[in-house]
Structures are given as structure tokens and as C-alpha cells.
Design an enzyme around this catalytic site. Sequence first.
Site, PDB file in Angstrom:
ATOM      1  N   HIS A   1       0.836  -1.198   0.000  1.00  0.00           N
ATOM      2  CA  HIS A   1       0.000   0.000   0.000  1.00  0.00           C
ATOM      3  C   HIS A   1       0.874   1.253   0.000  1.00  0.00           C
ATOM      4  O   HIS A   1       2.101   1.171   0.185  1.00  0.00           O
ATOM      5  CB  HIS A   1      -0.937   0.024   1.202  1.00  0.00           C
ATOM      6  CG  HIS A   1      -0.291  -0.287   2.513  1.00  0.00           C
ATOM      7  ND1 HIS A   1       0.750   0.448   3.027  1.00  0.00           N
ATOM      8  CD2 HIS A   1      -0.526  -1.274   3.408  1.00  0.00           C
ATOM      9  CE1 HIS A   1       1.113  -0.059   4.189  1.00  0.00           C
ATOM     10  NE2 HIS A   1       0.373  -1.118   4.433  1.00  0.00           N
TER      11      HIS A   1
HETATM   12  P1  TYD Z   1      -2.564  -3.526   7.087  1.00  0.00           P
HETATM   13  O1  TYD Z   1      -2.377  -2.063   6.805  1.00  0.00           O
HETATM   14  O2  TYD Z   1      -3.173  -4.342   5.989  1.00  0.00           O
HETATM   15  O3  TYD Z   1      -1.190  -4.157   7.504  1.00  0.00           O
HETATM   16  P2  TYD Z   1       0.162  -4.138   6.638  1.00  0.00           P
HETATM   17  O4  TYD Z   1       1.091  -3.299   7.423  1.00  0.00           O
HETATM   18  O5  TYD Z   1       0.566  -5.523   6.420  1.00  0.00           O
HETATM   19  O6  TYD Z   1      -0.171  -3.477   5.371  1.00  0.00           O
HETATM   20  O7  TYD Z   1      -3.421  -3.653   8.411  1.00  0.00           O
HETATM   21  C1  TYD Z   1      -3.997  -4.871   8.785  1.00  0.00           C
HETATM   22  C2  TYD Z   1      -5.252  -4.579   9.581  1.00  0.00           C
HETATM   23  O8  TYD Z   1      -4.932  -3.890  10.777  1.00  0.00           O
HETATM   24  C3  TYD Z   1      -6.232  -3.715   8.819  1.00  0.00           C
HETATM   25  O9  TYD Z   1      -7.527  -4.217   9.074  1.00  0.00           O
HETATM   26  C4  TYD Z   1      -6.104  -2.364   9.446  1.00  0.00           C
HETATM   27  C5  TYD Z   1      -5.653  -2.680  10.860  1.00  0.00           C
HETATM   28  N1  TYD Z   1      -4.788  -1.633  11.419  1.00  0.00           N
HETATM   29  C6  TYD Z   1      -5.233  -0.838  12.443  1.00  0.00           C
HETATM   30  O10 TYD Z   1      -6.398  -0.961  12.906  1.00  0.00           O
HETATM   31  N2  TYD Z   1      -4.406   0.107  12.970  1.00  0.00           N
HETATM   32  C7  TYD Z   1      -3.142   0.288  12.501  1.00  0.00           C
HETATM   33  O11 TYD Z   1      -2.408   1.173  13.016  1.00  0.00           O
HETATM   34  C8  TYD Z   1      -2.686  -0.527  11.418  1.00  0.00           C
HETATM   35  C9  TYD Z   1      -1.305  -0.369  10.853  1.00  0.00           C
HETATM   36  C10 TYD Z   1      -3.544  -1.483  10.906  1.00  0.00           C
END
Ligand code: TYD
Length: 138
Positions: free
Chosen positions: A53
Amino acid sequence: MSLLDLARTIEFPKICDPRGNLSFVESARHIPFSIKRVFYIYDVPGGETRGGHAHKECWCILIAVSGSLEVRLTDGTNEKIVKLNRSNKGLIIPPGVWDTMHDFTTGTVVLALASHPYEEEDYIRDYDEFLEYVKTQK
Ligand code: TYD
């Protein structure tokens, strides 16, 4: 200058001690934003990738406090691959840069420092949408 040029590694202080080493991060001294959020990624199964992302506003710093991984960064045109393998090394990821974390070794813990609270609207999670977004920023 591309936003990718703002993506860089940074070395945090390391206080070596026979009792074990200690590193620290102070927003005002070491990083280009004030920390609004901390999250961490751990228990990553072998072969998994995380990230995938970009952000519109949020800056992030990733630190492999334990273990190692590789981070692929792209602005849609150019790319950088950065290995994080030291507990006092951080990777600054500016907004407008797509990141993917891969090649985690077993037991890796990634600490992330972010400039904004969690806001899903700030994420671009679709790569084609990211490419369109990048064009609008030029
Ligand atoms: P995601 O952004 O997909 O993780 P990655 O770092 O692998 O891209 O986040 C996974 C899940 O966690 C998503 O449902 C959003 C949640 N999340 C939060 O609630 N708070 C946060 O600070 C973060 C980073 C993720």
C-alpha cells in the site's frame, strides 16, 4: 525530485553495554515528523508479505528490532529494495511511495512509527489506483 528520493535509511543511537544494547528514537532529534502512532508486525509466517500500500499523508519509519526483512519501495516508476537487518536501523517511507515487506526471517519483529493516527482513508491499497494517484500529484 521524486518522493522515492525521500525514502532513506537512518541510524539510531546504539548504546552498547555488556548487559545488552539499547537504542532510542526521539521525534525532534532523529526523525522528520512527530510520532502519532506505533504499531508492530510479528509472527509473520515464512514466505508471507505485508504492506502492499501507499499513504496520501502519513509518513512511516520501519525498524526491524529483531530479525530481518526486505522492503521494496516504488513511486510507480523507479524502485528501491532495502534490507532491514539491524535493530538500530530505520527506513523512512514518505507518503506517495508504495511499500511491500517480504523475506521476513523467522521471529522478525518490525516496529513502525507513524506520523498520523490510523485512518483507512489515507491508504491506497490498489496498485492501479496508486499509479493514477501518482499522476495527479505531478
Ligand atoms: P494492514 O495495513 O493491511 O497491515 P500491513 O502493514 O501488512 O499493510 O493492516 C492490517 C489490519 O490492521 C487492517 O484491518 C487495518 C488494521 N490496522 C489498524 O487498525 N491500525 C493500525 O495502526 C494498522 C497499521 C492497521
